[in-house]
Design a protein around this motif. Structure first.
Motif, PDB file in Angstrom:
ATOM      1  N   VAL A   7       0.953  -1.107  -0.077  1.00 52.90           N
ATOM      2  CA  VAL A   7      -0.106   0.052  -0.136  1.00 52.90           C
ATOM      3  C   VAL A   7       0.863   1.011  -0.028  1.00 52.90           C
ATOM      4  CG1 VAL A   7      -1.813   1.438   1.093  1.00 52.90           C
ATOM      5  CG2 VAL A   7      -1.642  -1.576   1.177  1.00 52.90           C
ATOM      6  N   GLU A   8       0.847   1.971  -1.005  1.00 56.07           N
ATOM      7  CA  GLU A   8       1.610   3.009  -1.319  1.00 56.07           C
ATOM      8  C   GLU A   8       0.967   4.248  -0.153  1.00 56.07           C
ATOM      9  OE1 GLU A   8       3.579   3.571  -5.384  1.00 56.07           O
ATOM     10  OE2 GLU A   8       1.435   3.263  -5.618  1.00 56.07           O
ATOM     11  N   PHE A   9       2.208   5.107   0.156  1.00 54.35           N
ATOM     12  CA  PHE A   9       1.541   6.305   0.944  1.00 54.35           C
ATOM     13  C   PHE A   9       0.644   7.258   0.268  1.00 54.35           C
ATOM     14  CE2 PHE A   9       2.148  10.430   2.407  1.00 54.35           C
ATOM     15  CZ  PHE A   9       1.519  10.491   3.591  1.00 54.35           C
ATOM     16  N   ASN A  10       0.972   7.535  -0.977  1.00 51.39           N
ATOM     17  CA  ASN A  10       0.122   8.472  -1.973  1.00 51.39           C
ATOM     18  C   ASN A  10       0.473   8.172  -3.168  1.00 51.39           C
ATOM     19  OD1 ASN A  10      -0.863  11.264  -2.447  1.00 51.39           O
ATOM     20  ND2 ASN A  10       1.080  11.594  -3.654  1.00 51.39           N
ATOM     21  N   GLN A  11      -0.539   8.403  -4.128  1.00 49.00           N
ATOM     22  CA  GLN A  11      -0.433   8.354  -5.618  1.00 49.00           C
ATOM     23  C   GLN A  11      -0.923   9.799  -6.091  1.00 49.00           C
ATOM     24  OE1 GLN A  11      -2.697   5.018  -7.578  1.00 49.00           O
ATOM     25  NE2 GLN A  11      -1.267   3.363  -6.318  1.00 49.00           N
ATOM     26  N   PRO A  12      -0.169  10.397  -6.852  1.00 51.78           N
ATOM     27  CA  PRO A  12      -0.351  11.584  -7.569  1.00 51.78           C
ATOM     28  C   PRO A  12      -1.583  11.525  -8.296  1.00 51.78           C
ATOM     29  CG  PRO A  12       1.977  11.235  -7.875  1.00 51.78           C
ATOM     30  CD  PRO A  12       1.233  10.015  -7.315  1.00 51.78           C
ATOM     31  N   LEU A  13      -2.590  12.439  -8.152  1.00 51.77           N
ATOM     32  CA  LEU A  13      -3.913  12.399  -8.561  1.00 51.77           C
ATOM     33  C   LEU A  13      -3.905  12.388 -10.179  1.00 51.77           C
ATOM     34  CD1 LEU A  13      -7.057  12.538  -8.532  1.00 51.77           C
ATOM     35  CD2 LEU A  13      -6.936  15.016  -8.142  1.00 51.77           C
ATOM     36  N   TYR A  14      -4.545  11.636 -10.894  1.00 52.06           N
ATOM     37  CA  TYR A  14      -4.508  11.691 -12.360  1.00 52.06           C
ATOM     38  C   TYR A  14      -5.938  11.198 -12.536  1.00 52.06           C
ATOM     39  CZ  TYR A  14      -4.007   9.827 -17.156  1.00 52.06           C
ATOM     40  OH  TYR A  14      -4.088   9.804 -18.362  1.00 52.06           O
ATOM     41  N   THR A  15      -6.793  11.934 -13.381  1.00 55.55           N
ATOM     42  CA  THR A  15      -8.350  11.453 -13.803  1.00 55.55           C
ATOM     43  C   THR A  15      -8.287  10.934 -15.069  1.00 55.55           C
ATOM     44  OG1 THR A  15      -8.664  13.687 -14.546  1.00 55.55           O
ATOM     45  CG2 THR A  15      -8.932  13.312 -11.887  1.00 55.55           C
ATOM     46  N   GLY A  16      -7.307  11.281 -15.906  1.00 54.04           N
ATOM     47  CA  GLY A  16      -7.629  10.837 -17.383  1.00 54.04           C
ATOM     48  C   GLY A  16      -8.075  11.906 -18.181  1.00 54.04           C
ATOM     49  N   GLN A  17      -8.622  12.928 -17.587  1.00 56.89           N
ATOM     50  CA  GLN A  17      -9.009  14.056 -18.361  1.00 56.89           C
ATOM     51  C   GLN A  17      -7.874  15.245 -18.539  1.00 56.89           C
ATOM     52  OE1 GLN A  17     -12.508  14.250 -19.330  1.00 56.89           O
ATOM     53  NE2 GLN A  17     -12.323  12.285 -18.400  1.00 56.89           N
TER      54      GLN A  17
END
Length: 397
Positions: A7-17
């Protein structure tokens, strides 16, 4: 199996838009900033949150540095802030020669203790910098009343505060100025780095546009207000690229959905770990009445510092990337000679030593959240945890 999970602490937000907007910006005529996407983002913030002016910057650090220039910070000025914050909060004002005055934080929110502020105010005080930790607001009514009483500025460090509010007002909209961060670790990102300077005092807007454009009146030129632009004031390179703004725009279109998604994950942690808090094993984040948080951070605080070390090792050895947070600035080498602490730093030191941040990001799998919770429960059910808690009790006389 829990023991083999990752389980990573964070994943940079990516929506696909973001893709379509970034490509559009790349093929546009304005890559250097202040183009269509920059204006779209700025207008979105002004409309949604009621800011008098929103100016995109390359980072939140840049936004704070602009704020220091706008209030004319000079050597001898004093700037009040919590020690429990990131170095940029202090750097922006120390760079102008100010002395940094630290005050202790509240035990419940890790925010600046508003009851200690007045003790730190002197005739040299230029500004107060409230830091809204984890997207939970400082007590802004008290802070603003003190600022008015003594005639000093309030600049909100709302780096973690987008989509959070205090008594119905967006964080960043309450002080004379405010700032947001769009770093990849934040709830919304403009492609890795990025920030926003929020200006609520209308008298600062014109000069802010000049400082942002390297000290020139280029903004007025682009608006057709002058025939040519020239060097008018001190300034810096405070414009982000149009590609950064385009990336962010792809997320602002879904800002509410993203916010509610993070709040859902936060609420699972809060509910599932509440029993351990009732047993006195841990402390959970507190949200004061009138505050609406944005689920930027979910943390737990252990009973003792060394217990936090054991728990952190337990989580990491089972594939969970939990982390500590700030090392208080008053303990850092760079603070020597340029800062002082008013009063005691009881909570700043003791509370920060026991704080562990848990993984949270938009789109995080609920199964992973439950696995993190189960690992924490297992730790406190284990013999080692019982020994740690027993050792923390005062010795019998």
């Amino acid at each position: 199996m829990v023991d083999s999970m990752k389980v990573e602490f964070n994943q940079p937000l990516y929506t696909g838009q973001e893709d379509a907007h970034v490509l559009s910006a790349m093929h546009g005529r304005c890559l250097a900033g202040n183009g269509t996407y920059t204006r779209l983002c700025q207008e979105w913030f002004e409309t949604k949150f009621g800011f008098n002016k929103a100016l995109m910057t390359p980072s939140c650090t840049h936004a704070l540095e602009m704020a220091a220039l706008l209030i004319n910070v000079v050597p001898g000025d004093e700037i009040i802030m919590p020690s429990y914050t990131f170095s940029s909060t202090a750097n922006a004002f120390a760079l102008r020669g100010a002395e940094i005055v630290f005050v202790d934080v509240r035990q419940d929110t890790m925010n600046m203790d508003e009851t200690l502020l007045e003790e730190g105010i002197s005739e040299k005080t230029k500004a107060i910098i409230p830091v809204h930790y984890g997207g939970i607001s400082c007590e802004m009514d008290v802070i603003m009343n003190l600022a008015e009483k003594y005639g000093i500025y309030v600049i909100e460090d709302a780096a973690q505060g987008m989509m959070a509010s205090y008594k119905g007002k967006a964080l960043g909209s309450i002080g004379h100025m405010g700032s947001y961060s769009f770093h990849e670790t934040k709830n919304y990102t403009s492609g890795g780095e990025g920030g926003l300077l929020i200006i609520n005092d209308k008298s600062l807007i014109n000069r802010a546009e000049i400082i942002r454009e390297k000290g020139t009146n280029r903004t007025q030129f682009l608006k057709g207000m002058v025939d040519k632009y020239s060097w008018c004031d001190i300034g810096g390179s405070f414009l982000p690229s149009e590609i950064q703004a385009a990336y962010l725009w792809g997320q602002l279109e879904q800002a509410t959905v993203i916010n509610e998604g993070r709040r859902h994950i936060w609420s699972i942690y809060a509910q599932e770990l509440s029993a351990l808090e009732k047993e006195g094993r841990i402390c959970l984040p507190k949200v004061p009445l009138g505050c609406r948080h944005n689920a930027h951070i979910f943390y737990i605080k252990t009973v003792k510092q060394y217990e936090a070390v054991f728990l952190m090792d337990h989580l990491r050895s089972n594939g969970v990337s939990a982390v500590y947070h700030y090392v208080p600035l008053h303990t850092a080498p760079a603070s020597r000679g340029i800062s002082r602490f008013v009063g005691q730093h009881d909570h700043t030191t003791s509370e920060s030593d026991r704080l562990i941040r848990l993984p949270i990001w938009y789109g995080m799998d609920e199964d992973d959240v439950h696995c993190v919770v189960d690992l924490i429960r297992r730790f406190y059910e284990s013999k080692n945890a019982e020994e740690i808690l027993f050792d923390s009790l005062p010795a019998k006389q």
